[in-house]
Design an enzyme around this catalytic site. Structure first.
Site, PDB file in Angstrom:
ATOM      1  N   SER A 134       0.910  -1.182   0.061  1.00 14.44           N
ATOM      2  CA  SER A 134      -0.094  -0.011   0.060  1.00 14.44           C
ATOM      3  C   SER A 134       0.932   1.240   0.008  1.00 14.44           C
ATOM      4  CB  SER A 134      -0.820   0.060   1.156  1.00 14.44           C
ATOM      5  OG  SER A 134      -1.297   1.222   1.533  1.00 14.44           O
ATOM      6  N   GLU A 136       0.244   3.480   1.628  1.00 15.07           N
ATOM      7  CA  GLU A 136       0.326   3.967   3.073  1.00 15.07           C
ATOM      8  C   GLU A 136       1.698   3.836   3.688  1.00 15.07           C
ATOM      9  OE1 GLU A 136      -2.229   5.647   4.321  1.00 15.07           O
ATOM     10  OE2 GLU A 136      -1.765   5.433   6.801  1.00 15.07           O
ATOM     11  N   TYR A 158      -1.304   0.244  10.731  1.00 11.25           N
ATOM     12  CA  TYR A 158      -1.804  -0.348   9.407  1.00 11.25           C
ATOM     13  C   TYR A 158      -0.507  -0.173   8.386  1.00 11.25           C
ATOM     14  CZ  TYR A 158      -3.546  -0.966   4.501  1.00 11.25           C
ATOM     15  OH  TYR A 158      -3.929  -1.094   3.303  1.00 11.25           O
TER      16      TYR A 158
END
Ligand code: NAP
Ligand code: G4F
Length: 334
Positions: A134, A136, A158
């Site tokens: 990801s 992220e 996460y």
């Protein structure tokens, strides 16, 4: 694609009930694959949706925290390709449930890789593996735009969990010669996006306001910027990665970033509202302990090697999502 031409290729997908799992299953079925999916829980409320949208998918009970359930699913499905999409994927929730997020989103990747290693034995290179990494992971970005070589600086439990899964995937490739690829996907959305994510929350609430079913849209940070694409385009990239002779890591992005404010402006415009400020309220409860302020990806490697490019732009995507929620609400679906 297929390792043998006499039988259809087989794929096993974790996260089959999620947004990407559904689009990927549709794509693989359209290509003639036999598709298997892992579904968790004793009475998963999303089973019905999977059975309705992709009835040809064969479902197996399993959980990324339970190695023997993964081994069982592998041995029943005998896949040529494994797509590991399962995760606790909502960033805000990951602060409240950091240990659980790590168990599933980080250690779950290792559990899947180990199950695959034990299952495949000497033929480990014969089963191809995709890991859903990801953007992220870039968090507090160290370079703009972000590419495969950009230093990772995750900002949430996460994000940290995804970094673990990402490097574990690379490590299994380097240690065991596994055909393991990692897609560093930037935000991708669709009418099937979970309602906890900002695009869908905005689309659905705007549709409700238009129909007189809600009177305000309550949000957190309106200034954060994301590189948003369409999920249907992004699952194509996952498949393309596993069709390459050599496994590798790829950024998948549109290269364009927009703010939450842009998202809200377009969504309200779709229902003919220009003075949207009167409907929007900011509530600190939707602010995050550490924000990822801005993301924008450079997918030139994917374009060059995979021949992948996004087809749906941001404005088309937002309008599509608002229309889909309007249709669903009018039909009384939700
Ligand atoms: P999603 O809609 O939230 O789906 C997540 C899936 O993971 C669901 O099917 C969920 O099943 C499953 N899952 C949760 N816990 C599990 C467990 N313990 N064992 C097995 N499965 C479990 O996510 P998505 O948007 O489709 O994203 C797919 C993957 O890509 C995720 O790994 C996500 O982190 C990653 N990703 C997404 C984006 C994006 O913008 N969408 C960008 C980059 C990376 P239940 O129905 O049982 O909860
Ligand atoms: O839609 P979001 O919750 O997505 P976020 O945090 O970017 O994560 C998504 O994309 C990642 C890829 O970069 C995936 F890996 C991850 O699994 C997930 O799919 O939030 C987007 C932005 C954030 O900056 C957030 O602070 O929207 C901001 N925001 C403002 N108000 C809000 C809200 N987000 C949500 N969910 N709800 C709000 O009310």
């Amino acid at each position: 694609m297929p390792r043998s031409s006499s039988t259809p290729p087989r794929a096993l997908i974790t996260g089959i009930t999620g947004q990407d799992g559904l689009y990927l299953a549709e794509l693989l079925l359209s290509k003639g694959y036999e598709v298997h999916g892992i579904i968790r829980g004793q009475n998963n409320p999303r089973r019905e949706l999977v059975e309705e949208l992709v009835p040809d998918v064969r479902l197996h009970n399993g959980d990324l925290t339970d190695m023997s359930s993964l081994m069982r699913a592998l041995s029943v499905s005998q896949p040529d390709e494994v797509y590991n999409l399962g995760a606790i994927s909502f960033v805000a929730y990951s602060w409240e449930n950091a240990a659980l997020t790590s168990d599933v989103t980080a250690k779950g990747v290792l559990t899947m890789l180990e199950a695959l290693r034990l299952y495949a034995g000497d033929d480990l290179g014969g089963v191809r593996f995709y890991q859903a990494s990801s953007s992220e992971m870039f968090g507090k970005v160290q370079e703009t735009p972000q590419r495969e070589s950009t230093l990772l600086w995750p900002r949430s439990p996460y994000g940290v969990s995804k970094v673990f899964g990402h490097y574990m995937t690379i490590n299994y490739r380097e240690s065991y010669g596994m055909h393991a690829s990692s897609g560093i996907l930037f935000n991708h959305e669709s009418p099937r996006r979970g309602e906890e994510f900002v695009t869908r929350k905005v689309a659905k609430t705007v549709a409700k306001i238009h129909l007189g079913l809600a009177d305000e849209l309550v949000l957190g940070n309106l200034d954060a910027r994301r590189d948003w694409g369409y999920a249907g385009d992004y699952v194509e990239a996952m498949w393309l990665m596993l069709q390459q002779d050599e496994p590798d890591d790829y950024v998948i992005a549109t290269g364009v970033s927009h703010s939450i404010r842009d998202l809200v402006t377009i969504a309200f415009d779709q229902v003919g509202v220009s003075d949207w400020e009167k409907y929007v309220r900011q509530d600190p409860k939707f602010l995050r302990p550490a924000e990822v302020d801005t993301l924008v990806g450079d997918a030139s490697k994917a374009k060059q090697v995979l021949g992948w490019e996004p087809k749906v732009d941001f404005e088309t995507l937002v309008r599509m999502m608002v229309d889909a929620d309007l249709d669903a609400l009018k039909a009384g679906w939700k």
